[in-house]
Enzyme design. Structure first.
Site, PDB file in Angstrom:
ATOM      1  N   ARG A   1      15.112  -3.346  -7.493  1.00 49.75           N
ATOM      2  CA  ARG A   1      14.394  -4.446  -6.822  1.00 49.75           C
ATOM      3  C   ARG A   1      14.195  -5.619  -7.781  1.00 49.75           C
ATOM      4  NH1 ARG A   1       8.070  -3.393  -6.888  1.00 49.75           N
ATOM      5  NH2 ARG A   1       7.925  -2.134  -8.752  1.00 49.75           N
TER       6      ARG A   1
ATOM      7  N   ASP B   1       7.169  -2.934 -17.830  1.00 46.49           N
ATOM      8  CA  ASP B   1       7.044  -2.127 -16.633  1.00 46.49           C
ATOM      9  C   ASP B   1       5.628  -1.613 -16.463  1.00 46.49           C
ATOM     10  OD1 ASP B   1       8.193  -1.492 -14.288  1.00 46.49           O
ATOM     11  OD2 ASP B   1       9.982  -0.639 -15.196  1.00 46.49           O
TER      12      ASP B   1
ATOM     13  N   LYS C   1      11.389  -9.923 -10.010  1.00 39.01           N
ATOM     14  CA  LYS C   1      11.088  -8.534  -9.642  1.00 39.01           C
ATOM     15  C   LYS C   1      10.502  -8.541  -8.232  1.00 39.01           C
ATOM     16  CE  LYS C   1       8.441  -4.560 -11.296  1.00 39.01           C
ATOM     17  NZ  LYS C   1       7.668  -3.996 -12.409  1.00 39.01           N
TER      18      LYS C   1
ATOM     19  N   ARG D   1      17.379  -1.204 -21.950  1.00 33.74           N
ATOM     20  CA  ARG D   1      16.469  -0.072 -22.135  1.00 33.74           C
ATOM     21  C   ARG D   1      17.177   1.089 -22.817  1.00 33.74           C
ATOM     22  NH1 ARG D   1      14.005  -0.846 -16.632  1.00 33.74           N
ATOM     23  NH2 ARG D   1      14.761  -2.925 -16.155  1.00 33.74           N
TER      24      ARG D   1
ATOM     25  N   ASP E   1      13.842   4.877 -18.997  1.00 30.65           N
ATOM     26  CA  ASP E   1      14.272   3.595 -18.420  1.00 30.65           C
ATOM     27  C   ASP E   1      13.186   2.533 -18.554  1.00 30.65           C
ATOM     28  OD1 ASP E   1      13.250   5.593 -16.420  1.00 30.65           O
ATOM     29  OD2 ASP E   1      13.025   3.774 -15.230  1.00 30.65           O
TER      30      ASP E   1
ATOM     31  N   ARG F   1       9.613 -12.350 -14.459  1.00 30.17           N
ATOM     32  CA  ARG F   1       9.330 -11.638 -15.706  1.00 30.17           C
ATOM     33  C   ARG F   1      10.245 -12.153 -16.808  1.00 30.17           C
ATOM     34  NH1 ARG F   1       9.131  -5.166 -15.459  1.00 30.17           N
ATOM     35  NH2 ARG F   1      11.388  -5.235 -15.269  1.00 30.17           N
TER      36      ARG F   1
ATOM     37  N   ASP G   1      13.170  -0.649  -0.533  1.00 33.46           N
ATOM     38  CA  ASP G   1      13.311  -1.927   0.176  1.00 33.46           C
ATOM     39  C   ASP G   1      13.529  -3.110  -0.763  1.00 33.46           C
ATOM     40  OD1 ASP G   1      10.863  -2.192  -0.969  1.00 33.46           O
ATOM     41  OD2 ASP G   1       9.728  -2.373   0.900  1.00 33.46           O
ATOM     42  N   GLY G   2      13.478  -2.844  -2.076  1.00 30.53           N
ATOM     43  CA  GLY G   2      13.725  -3.927  -3.042  1.00 30.53           C
ATOM     44  C   GLY G   2      12.580  -4.910  -3.177  1.00 30.53           C
TER      45      GLY G   2
ATOM     46  N   GLY H   1      18.847   1.865 -12.088  1.00 29.16           N
ATOM     47  CA  GLY H   1      19.351   0.479 -11.964  1.00 29.16           C
ATOM     48  C   GLY H   1      18.281  -0.421 -11.390  1.00 29.16           C
TER      49      GLY H   1
HETATM   50  P1  AMP Z   1       9.826   1.906 -11.942  1.00 34.74           P
HETATM   51  O1  AMP Z   1       8.896   2.988 -11.515  1.00 34.74           O
HETATM   52  O2  AMP Z   1       9.326   0.529 -11.674  1.00 34.74           O
HETATM   53  O3  AMP Z   1      10.287   2.064 -13.355  1.00 34.74           O
HETATM   54  O4  AMP Z   1      11.106   2.053 -11.017  1.00 34.74           O
HETATM   55  C1  AMP Z   1      11.971   3.153 -11.069  1.00 34.74           C
HETATM   56  C2  AMP Z   1      13.252   2.842 -10.376  1.00 34.74           C
HETATM   57  O5  AMP Z   1      13.034   2.644  -8.972  1.00 34.74           O
HETATM   58  C3  AMP Z   1      13.927   1.580 -10.869  1.00 34.74           C
HETATM   59  O6  AMP Z   1      15.303   1.786 -10.858  1.00 34.74           O
HETATM   60  C4  AMP Z   1      13.497   0.542  -9.870  1.00 34.74           C
HETATM   61  O7  AMP Z   1      14.403  -0.526  -9.790  1.00 34.74           O
HETATM   62  C5  AMP Z   1      13.492   1.372  -8.585  1.00 34.74           C
HETATM   63  N1  AMP Z   1      12.553   0.840  -7.575  1.00 34.74           N
HETATM   64  C6  AMP Z   1      11.205   0.783  -7.685  1.00 34.74           C
HETATM   65  N2  AMP Z   1      10.663   0.238  -6.581  1.00 34.74           N
HETATM   66  C7  AMP Z   1      11.689  -0.060  -5.745  1.00 34.74           C
HETATM   67  C8  AMP Z   1      11.794  -0.644  -4.439  1.00 34.74           C
HETATM   68  N3  AMP Z   1      10.728  -1.048  -3.766  1.00 34.74           N
HETATM   69  N4  AMP Z   1      13.025  -0.775  -3.902  1.00 34.74           N
HETATM   70  C9  AMP Z   1      14.110  -0.382  -4.578  1.00 34.74           C
HETATM   71  N5  AMP Z   1      14.084   0.173  -5.795  1.00 34.74           N
HETATM   72  C10 AMP Z   1      12.899   0.331  -6.392  1.00 34.74           C
HETATM   73 MG    MG Z   2      11.089   0.739 -14.485  1.00 35.07          MG
END
Ligand code: AMP
Ligand code: MG
Length: 469
Positions: free
Chosen positions: A83, A252, A103, A173, A242, A166, A115-116, A80
């Site tokens: 962030r 991404d 983002k 996805r 994803d 973005r 931490d989002g 999901g």
């Molecule tokens: P990604 O590697 O960008 O595809 O992220 C994988 C998953 O981790 C996705 O669901 C992102 O929303 C979540 N995510 C990545 N970085 C963070 C963050 N700093 N805080 C919360 N969720 C994150």
């Molecule tokens: Mg991603």
């Protein structure tokens, strides 16, 4: 209002998203702004440089985070927008629809302990790569702005935070289908698939076997996308399901990079220990990802499970022929070959030459079309000269080659230098130079010749990219 929103996603089952409030960013500053994109999208944003407007302060709609799942390195996980938040679907003056997403805007119910947030350097990096891909004529998410938040973000070190805006046709996805198929009803799945088809593949809406046609269309679009990555030497780095858009847009930009010294097993990502997402493996991984998508569609394709599986497998069985056909066509363009013959042998020979000599992927094609550009010994060898002569005999259409072989790509070491300079001094000079160079990647320009020089072999060999965000 800044954006012309007409959001449809939140009309779907509310299991698929979470409504959010706008992020509380007390001290936002615009660091990078994509003015041409503002114009193209018809966003109502004059030059007052108010970041709050871009962040949705005068928005007519409620932002939301999307639920999705995905196979990460082959394992199913519930994910999901941890962030990110979609501010809304913006309608351009030409009636095109684009998601506007923040983002790094804070936690959501999908944050899973994260931490989002996002670091400013990783968002500048995404801005650079997304624009580079777009300018290479590859379908990609685009970056509207990087806005610093004034907040600190804890990673290995304490860093400055930022939000990236973005823009994509949508953020749906393969993994969104995985989520719906696993956690929602079959009625929801049908409703969702119909929504996606109507939004992204409207020409299929009236087809009686539209779900199978949809699968075929996604297969073709994503093959087209990955073949374009091969054209320019792009390694996505984290082709989890994803991170695969349903429309075939590249997005991404985490541990991605361009290849320098050609090696199909090349991977730069620090977490890709076994090379699952290596340059050469991207083709196989796409096929694997498509099989995951296909499985989610089975109940829609036929109520008889065996029959549905047979039909999806039949489509998947076209993958190799379809990929080969797009790949050969693309390579013929790189070699300036215009006649309809297959020319497999010469294509195999150039790839073999690149591999044995580990020569620079981008520069080798430049040296074929513009001999004498580089002084490297490898281009003085009889082997290369014979190969080039043969390419010229079979093809050599200069216009076609110029359109398909970039003069400069985003070199890893230059990206690192630019980010380092920003981190150390706050100067965006090198970032701006890179943006200028990658804005016209097919134009030969003496002023940009330094962007053609690859990093040292040692640098390249030891260079690691990170999901660290
Ligand atoms: P990604 O590697 O960008 O595809 O992220 C994988 C998953 O981790 C996705 O669901 C992102 O929303 C979540 N995510 C990545 N970085 C963070 C963050 N700093 N805080 C919360 N969720 C994150
Ligand atoms: Mg991603």
């Amino acid at each position: 209002m800044t954006y012309n929103f007409d959001t449809t996603y939140t009309r779907l089952n509310n299991k698929l998203y979470q409504f959010l409030n706008l992020p509380q960013i007390e001290d936002p500053h615009i660091l990078l702004l994509n003015s041409p994109l503002i114009g193209q999208l018809g966003i109502n944003y004059s030059d007052d440089r108010s970041p709050q407007k871009l962040l949705g302060i005068d928005s007519s709609e409620r932002p939301f985070a999307q639920a999705y799942a995905g196979h990460q390195f082959g394992y199913f996980t519930v994910l999901g927008d941890g962030r990110a938040m979609v501010l809304g679907e913006h309608i351009t003056p030409d009636k095109e629809r684009f998601d506007i997403q923040l983002k790094g805007s804070g936690t959501t119910k999908y944050s899973r302990g994260g931490d989002g947030k996002a670091t400013v350097t990783s968002m500048i990096r995404e801005y650079l790569y997304s624009q580079a891909l777009k300018n290479l004529n590859i379908d990609s998410s685009q970056s509207l702005a990087v806005i610093t938040t004034g907040q600190r973000v804890m990673r290995n070190t304490v860093q400055d935070g930022a939000v990236l805006i973005r823009v994509m046709k949508s953020h749906i996805r393969f993994g969104t289908f995985e989520y719906v198929s696993k956690f929602c009803s079959s009625q929801d799945l049908k409703h969702f698939a119909d929504y996606v088809i109507e939004r992204h593949y409207p020409e299929l809406t009236d087809e009686c076997d539209r779900y199978l046609s949809f699968f075929r269309a996604v297969l073709e679009n994503t093959i087209r996308m990955v073949v374009q990555w091969y054209r320019v030497g792009f390694i996505h780095g984290v082709m989890n399901t994803d991170n695969m858009s349903i429309t075939g847009e590249t997005f991404d930009y985490g541990p991605c990079s361009f290849i320098n010294y050609y090696d199909p097993s090349k991977t730069f990502s620090s977490i890709d220990t076994y090379g699952r997402y290596s340059f050469g493996n991207q083709r196989q991984i796409l096929r694997w990802n498509l099989s995951v998508l296909g499985i989610t569609l089975l109940p829609l394709i036929n109520s008889d499970a065996d029959k549905a599986a047979f039909l999806v497998k039949k489509e998947l069985d076209t993958f190799d022929a379809c990929f080969d056909s797009h790949f050969l066509k693309m390579m013929k363009c790189k070699l300036g070959i215009t006649d309809p013959g297959p020319h497999d042998q010469i294509i195999a020979s150039i790839l073999q030459f690149l591999k044995i000599n580990k020569s620079d992927y981008t520069n080798t094609f430049i040296e074929i079309m513009q001999p004498g550009t580089f002084e490297d010994a490898v281009y003085q060898t009889d082997e290369f000269k014979v190969l080039r002569e043969e390419i010229n005999r079979q093809g050599g259409d200069l216009k076609l080659m110029v359109e398909n072989n970039p003069q400069h790509i985003l070199r890893n070491h230059l990206v690192e230098q630019a980010l380092q300079e920003y981190e150390n001094t706050g100067s965006l000079d090198k970032v701006t130079e890179l943006l200028k160079a990658t804005a016209s990647p097919y134009t030969k320009n003496k002023g940009f010749s330094r962007f053609q020089i690859p990093p040292s072999y040692d640098f390249d060999n030891n260079y690691r990219t990170h999901c660290n965000t």
